[in-house]
Structure formats: C-alpha cells, structure tokens
Write a protein that holds these residues in place. Structure first.
Motif, short mmCIF file in Angstrom:
data_model
loop_
_atom_site.label_atom_id
_atom_site.label_comp_id
_atom_site.label_asym_id
_atom_site.label_seq_id
_atom_site.Cartn_x
_atom_site.Cartn_y
_atom_site.Cartn_z
N CYS A 198 3.51 -19.08 3.13
CA CYS A 198 2.86 -18.33 4.56
C CYS A 198 1.25 -18.30 4.32
N ASP A 199 0.41 -17.78 5.34
CA ASP A 199 -1.01 -17.83 5.50
C ASP A 199 -1.44 -16.00 5.56
N ILE A 200 -0.42 -15.45 6.65
CA ILE A 200 -0.72 -13.71 5.99
C ILE A 200 0.61 -13.34 5.88
N VAL A 201 0.72 -12.51 5.82
CA VAL A 201 2.03 -10.78 4.83
C VAL A 201 1.36 -9.70 5.51
N LEU A 202 1.94 -9.35 6.29
CA LEU A 202 1.92 -8.50 7.04
C LEU A 202 2.67 -6.71 6.13
N ASP A 203 3.05 -6.30 5.35
CA ASP A 203 3.93 -5.52 4.74
C ASP A 203 4.07 -4.19 5.25
N LEU A 204 4.80 -4.19 6.00
CA LEU A 204 5.58 -2.69 6.72
C LEU A 204 6.70 -2.49 5.83
N SER A 205 6.89 -2.67 5.05
CA SER A 205 7.94 -2.24 4.08
C SER A 205 8.47 -0.39 3.84
N GLY A 206 7.79 -0.43 4.00
CA GLY A 206 7.16 1.34 2.66
C GLY A 206 6.74 1.12 1.06
N GLU A 207 7.68 0.02 0.86
CA GLU A 207 7.56 -0.17 -0.67
C GLU A 207 6.09 -0.19 -1.35
N ARG A 208 6.38 0.18 -2.95
CA ARG A 208 4.91 -0.85 -3.71
C ARG A 208 4.32 -2.16 -3.14
N PRO A 209 3.03 -1.81 -3.25
CA PRO A 209 2.71 -3.17 -3.02
C PRO A 209 3.13 -4.83 -3.69
N LEU A 210 2.94 -5.74 -3.07
CA LEU A 210 3.04 -6.80 -3.54
C LEU A 210 2.26 -7.84 -4.50
N PHE A 211 1.41 -6.99 -4.99
CA PHE A 211 -0.04 -7.00 -5.03
C PHE A 211 -0.83 -6.40 -5.33
N PRO A 212 -1.46 -6.60 -7.12
CA PRO A 212 -2.38 -5.61 -7.32
C PRO A 212 -3.49 -5.45 -6.37
N ALA A 213 -3.93 -4.20 -7.48
CA ALA A 213 -4.81 -4.12 -6.24
C ALA A 213 -5.13 -4.41 -4.88
N HIS A 214 -4.02 -3.85 -4.38
CA HIS A 214 -3.78 -4.76 -2.77
C HIS A 214 -4.64 -4.91 -1.59
N ASP A 215 -5.55 -3.74 -1.86
CA ASP A 215 -6.72 -3.52 -0.93
C ASP A 215 -7.91 -4.59 -0.70
N LEU A 216 -7.95 -5.93 -1.89
CA LEU A 216 -8.76 -5.99 -2.23
C LEU A 216 -8.32 -7.79 -1.81
N ARG A 217 -6.89 -7.67 -1.52
CA ARG A 217 -6.22 -9.52 -1.32
C ARG A 217 -6.33 -9.65 0.39
N ASP A 218 -7.46 -10.04 0.03
CA ASP A 218 -7.59 -11.22 1.59
C ASP A 218 -6.14 -11.93 1.80
N GLY A 219 -6.19 -11.04 3.50
CA GLY A 219 -4.55 -11.60 4.44
C GLY A 219 -3.17 -11.18 3.69
N TYR A 220 -3.45 -10.12 2.78
CA TYR A 220 -3.03 -9.22 2.63
C TYR A 220 -2.79 -7.69 3.32
N LEU A 221 -1.65 -7.26 4.52
CA LEU A 221 -2.29 -6.31 4.97
C LEU A 221 -1.23 -5.14 5.36
N ARG A 222 -1.64 -4.14 4.83
CA ARG A 222 -0.19 -3.40 4.83
C ARG A 222 -0.60 -1.77 5.24
N ALA A 223 0.14 -0.68 5.72
CA ALA A 223 0.69 -0.04 6.78
C ALA A 223 2.07 0.44 6.53
N ASP A 224 2.02 1.76 6.25
CA ASP A 224 3.23 2.46 6.66
C ASP A 224 4.12 2.13 7.12
N PRO A 225 5.25 1.93 7.85
CA PRO A 225 5.93 2.44 9.42
C PRO A 225 5.70 3.28 10.20
#
Length: 656
Positions: A198-225
């Motif tokens: 996929c081009d974009i990942v929106l992570d609303l799982s509430g689990e550990r981030p899928l990437f290290p330093a996830h705030d710096l990974r373009d296209g990977y968005l994460r939020a507490d559901p």
C-alpha cells in the motif's frame, strides 16, 4: 524595540545598514527602491515577509529575511542585543547551496489497521478520497454493514517495511469475511504469511508502532483510537497524501570512502548503530542509505569518520561558515562571551517566540541559530565555534524525543573531553531538553558566565567533515588556555592511533591491505609497517583483520600528528632468494617456516634439497622444482579413509 545601530554597523562593516520605523507601511517605497538594485538585500523582519517578497518581484538576487525581534530585540536585555542582531544578520548572508530531492509517489492506496468500529469509521471518512482497505486485529463482534464500500478483512501485521508510496506488510491470521455474515462479521479460515502492499498506513491498533522512530516515517500515521481528536487529525493528514511529493535527499554518500567492511570482516558501524529509522543497511564493503526512508536526523553524517556520509541541508562546511560569520560579527560589534543556542524550526523556534512574547526574552549573549535537525551538528561545528570565540554551546532538544539522540550525546561528550583537556573550564557544551518556554529561559539564565578565547580564529575552509575537524582542532589548540600535545579520548572516538605488539607481528601486512584511509602503510623495498596517525579513523578493520590479534585501537588526539611523518612500527630484514637474490618476504618468517618443516614434514626430510625451495622467490622455486623433477606425490604416506559425520557421532569423545 531599541536598535543599537552603531553596534550593528560595526558587526556588518561591509554592508549599508538602513533603519526604518514602518518599512512595511508608510515607508514601503524605501524597500521598493532597494529591491530594484542588484546587490544582495537582507530584511531584518519576518513578520511581513510575504509582503516584501511580493514587492521584490523576480530580482536576480533573492531577498534574505532574518528575525531580530523575537530572537533579540524583544527581551528585557534588548538594549544590549545590538551585537547579537549584527550576528544574526551576518549569519543570514551565508548562502546555502541547493540540495537534491527525492520524489515519492502515492496513488492513495491506504490500509487502516485497527481493532474495532473506530477503524471502520475512519475508512468511511476516507473512502471518498482514497482507496481504502480496513484490517482488524483480533476483532470482536463487529456489526456487518448493509453494503461494503471498501474491503474489511482480519489480520495481524507481523512485520512492516518500506516507505511512503511503497509499504510492504507481512500479515498473519489473514481472512476475508463471509458474504453471508448477518448480524456481525464471520471470517473465513485464516492464512499466514500474506503480503500486502500500500501507499499509506493508518495505524489505529493501539499497539506498538510498526516502525522504529515512527514519527519520522513518511506515510505512516498513527493515533490512539480512544483519542477522537488525534484520530481525526490522522484522517485529515491521510486524505491529502495523494500525488507526487518531493523530500530532501538529506545524505550524500560516497561508497568508496566507507570503512564499514573488508573481506567480510566488519570495521566501522557507527551509522548503523545510530540510524533511528533503519534506513542504513550493510551492502558488502560499504553501507547503503535508503533516501526514501531517511528522515534527515543527520547522526550518520555527524559520526562518519571518513566523510563517506555527508549532510546536504546544509553541508558541514556551510554550517561552519554560518557559525563563523555569526561569531565574528558578534565580536566585531562589541559583544563578549557569546552562547550559541542550536535549535530546530519545529520545536525550538516556537519556544523562543513564546519566551519573547510572554516572558523576559533571550539573554543578550545567547545567539539562537536554527538548523534543520539539531542532531546533524557534528564535532567540527562545536570545536570550530570555540575557536571563533564562543564561550558556551547549547543544543535545544525536545523534552520527549522523536528519535534516539545517542549520536548527539556522543558529540557533546567528545567536545567536553577535548575542551577540558585544553584547559577550558566549566560546562562548555550541553543539551537543554525541554518543551516548556519557562524552563528553557531558566536554564539559559543559569548558564555559567565563561570566557571565550582571547584572540579569535578567522579560518574559512571547505571540504569534508574530517578536514574541517582537523583544521578546527589545530586552531583551537593554538588559542587554548592550556594547550597539550595529546588528549586521551573515550572508546569509539573517530580519532586516534593504533598500538601493535611488535613481538607477535609477523609483518603479514593484512592490516595494510584493509586500511581504508592509508593510515597503515608498507614499504615497497623492505618488510616494514608504517603508521600515519593523522589519517586514522579508528574503524577497527586492522584490529579485526590481524591474524595474530596484536593490534589495539588507542583513541586520542595528538596535535603533532598533522605535521609528523609516517612512523615505523616494525621493520625486519628481507628474505633474499638464495638463487637470484631477489627480496621476496620477511627473513624471520621464512626461517621460522623452514625450521618447522625440516625433518617434521614428509615433503621436507632433514638435509633434503627440497628445503631450499622455501628460501627461493616464486619464480626460482618453479625453476628449481622443474630441474629436480620434483614429484609432489612421491612419498605421500598412505592416507586413512576420510571421516564422516557418522564417525564423529559414533565417537562422542572425539573433538572436531
């Protein structure tokens, strides 16, 4: 705010300085007249930057803008901030070169990863804008919709890799819902090891981030559901991620300079240890940097001992030129004992603005300099700053870091060790970690008043970081309160010497063949090992390659090394061919080999002429063997049958 025009003119001695009270309004014609000229133009106001840029039009030389209000004038010490204003104006005049770009593309294919209806609701909000798939991790009883505007599947992401526009996810427990699901989803039997792209990942799982330093990974968005506001911000951010986007190519990499590996033995791995996003991977003798993943923290470039990795936003020499212009202008304007405050734009600038607008403002001697990332600043900038007359150096960091800053911590530790070794007293280099303006102001006000060097260096150089560091160190050593010849450095430093246990060294010269910088050298005429300390980067390849394990690294700065010739570590008599007299090896090694073989090996009986071949060069050895009609299989002892694994398994007491 008050302007000390005399101080500003002293600091900007080669410029025509004009002052106004309402340049963006009643006096705008003065700006229009200045903009018509082709000379470089700097406006000391960023509040009306868009107005001035519009009025300037398309002039050949761009207009530079610098803020001297929040950074200097709006302060209880603003009346004494004239030298700082001059310094900021001088810094703005240093032009950074253009940097390369990397283009990332997205067709809007998004995977929303969650646990419950929150993920499905996010899918509804985005379905009119993006190509949506919702994946639920361990879903409970979720009501099945009347229609399926986008796919909803079940699965657990085992690992993820890639970047914006090209994510690749490995999924376990993958299953589609039965079309006959009635009151809630019923899924088909699961499958493991499914790959999804996929081009974009929106992570609303509430689990550990899928990437290290996830705030710096373009296209990977994460939020507490559970945080509806955060989820909505993530949804709005995702909606705009369609099309082609340019990002800086932060690192320029020269593989030939890399000291990572030789002959499958690892040497330098500093960048691999420091990269927060795993954008750096081994690639044979060097490393590879994925520009699409790189987030631009710059720690790899700051730590690279050879200059193989160099930062481009801006290059290290331009960064040092900016510091030079800043400090020289400050001192020329009459300032003393300045404190450089390095900060980034996203975090540091808002804190400084808040101090100016709602507090006492920055102290007059604190000069803020904005950089792309604080962690990009290397040791050469810190050491150079003190040679140019800085009294203290502070890095402004976030209270809660977006990524590990071990590289910067190491830079601070190294700088403190060097400065203390040269007689600079007090805490000269440190980090301020805070997200609170009041805390920042308190810590700045609490900096110990320390003296700068009595006379200032004025050198201006270009080149790779190591060249800049070498020059800065020599200049600082010349100006230091208590100069010494040698300063011991902590393990892992990129500067130093090697120690060789000469008694165990056989002069095999394996270390010379792997040394990437030519610090270890041989001699074409004699068995000799030489060392040039000024070229050593402490990569450790010699240490890991040495078959006798007699080499150890000795991190240190020897200020005499730059002027010293190559030193001879070990030298021996050459072995001369007994047939033609050509030097072909090390005499002691040939003697040792002959002594071990004579009478102890079936090919070399005691007193046999065959032993003479050991003392011949390669060419003469072939001739001698031909003349003697030497049969290498003659006298070969009868060999036992080869052993197999079964033989060793039947003999548990045997040693392999």
């Amino acid at each position: 705010m008050r302007l000390d025009i005399a101080a500003i003119k002293r600091g900007c001695g080669h410029s025509d300085v004009k002052t106004f009270r309402h340049l963006c309004g009643a006096e705008l014609d003065h700006f229009r007249a200045a903009a018509k000229a082709e000379a470089p133009l700097t406006v000391a106001c960023t509040y009306q930057q868009s107005l001035f840029a519009e009025e300037a039009g398309e002039r050949s030389a761009p207009v530079a803008f610098v803020n001297i209000r929040e950074t200097a004038g709006w302060s209880t010490e603003g009346a004494q901030a004239g030298p700082k204003m001059a310094a900021l104006l001088a810094a703005s005049a240093v032009q950074a070169p253009d940097y390369p770009l990397v283009t990332l593309g997205s067709d809007g294919v998004i995977l929303i990863y969650g646990r419950d209806e929150a993920a499905i609701e996010a899918g509804r909000l985005l379905s009119d804008h993006l190509d949506v798939t919702v994946m639920l991790r361990e879903p409970g009883e979720i009501v099945s919709p009347l229609a399926t505007p986008f796919p909803v599947v079940k699965g657990t992401i085992r690992n993820a890799r890639g970047h914006f526009g090209a994510f690749e996810l490995m999924i376990d427990d993958y299953a589609r819902p039965h079309p006959s699901s009635r009151d809630h989803y019923v899924f088909e039997p699961p499958r493991h090891g499914v790959t999804s792209r996929c081009d974009i990942v929106l992570d609303l799982s509430g689990e550990r981030p899928l990437f290290p330093a996830h705030d710096l990974r373009d296209g990977y968005l994460r939020a507490d559901p559970k945080d509806l506001a955060a989820m909505l911000r993530a949804v709005l951010s995702a909606r705009d991620l369609v099309g082609r986007f340019d990002k800086p190519k932060y690192i320029e990499f020269t593989p030939d300079l890399c000291a990572h590996s030789r002959s499958n033995l690892t040497g330098c791995h500093r960048c691999l240890d420091l990269c927060p996003t795993n954008a750096i991977t081994p690639a044979g003798n060097h490393v590879a940097i994925d520009a699409e993943i790189c987030a631009g923290c710059g720690q790899c470039a700051a730590a690279c001992p050879t200059g193989a990795a160099s930062y481009a936003l801006p290059p290290a020499d331009i960064q040092l030129h900016t510091i030079r212009a800043t400090l020289l202008a400050y001192h020329q304007a009459g300032g003393s004992n300045p404190v450089l405050l390095l900060h980034d734009g996203q975090h540091g600038t808002p804190l400084i603005d808040a101090i100016a607008r709602h507090g006492n403002g920055l102290p007059a001697e604190v000069i803020p300099l904005a950089v792309n990332e604080v962690t990009q600043v290397g040791l050469e900038s810190v050491i150079g700053a003190f040679a140019y007359g800085a009294a203290a150096f502070r890095f402004l960091l976030r209270g809660k870091q977006r990524h590990d800053v071990t590289g910067l911590t190491w830079t601070i530790h190294m700088a403190e060790t060097i400065l203390a070794g040269l007689g600079f007293e007090g805490r000269r280099v440190a980090a301020i970690e805070t997200d609170d303006p009041d805390s920042l102001l308190k810590q700045l006000a609490g900096i110990e008043r320390l003296a700068a060097v009595k006379s200032l260096a004025t050198f201006k150089t270009v080149g790779k970081r190591r060249d800049l560091l070498r020059f800065a160190l020599n200049e600082l050593h010349r100006l230091a309160p208590k100069p010494v010849d040698v300063i011991a450095l902590p393990q892992g430093a990129p500067i130093g010497a090697v120690e060789v246990e000469t008694g165990g060294c056989t002069l095999c010269l394996s270390c010379v063949s792997v040394c990437p910088t030519g610090a270890l050298r041989d001699d074409p005429d004699r068995p000799m090992l030489k060392f040039v300390e000024d070229a050593c980067v402490q990569c450790g390849l010699c240490q890991s390659t040495c078959p006798e394990k007699v080499i150890t690294l000795k991190p240190q700065i020897d200020f005499r090394a730059g002027r010293a010739p190559a030193i001879v570590i070990k030298e021996e008599e050459p072995a001369l061919c007994i047939r033609c007299g050509t030097a072909f090896g090390v005499k002691s090694t040939i003697d040792r080999i002959a002594a071990k073989l004579e009478g102890r090996h079936w090919m070399y009986p005691a007193g046999d002429r065959r032993l003479d071949a050991i003392r011949m060069c390669a060419d003469c050895r072939v001739i001698a063997m031909s003349e003697q009609q030497f049969d290498p299989f003659e006298g070969v002892p009868e060999r036992a049958p080869p052993r197999t694994t079964e033989d060793y398994l039947r003999r548990p007491d045997s040693k392999t």
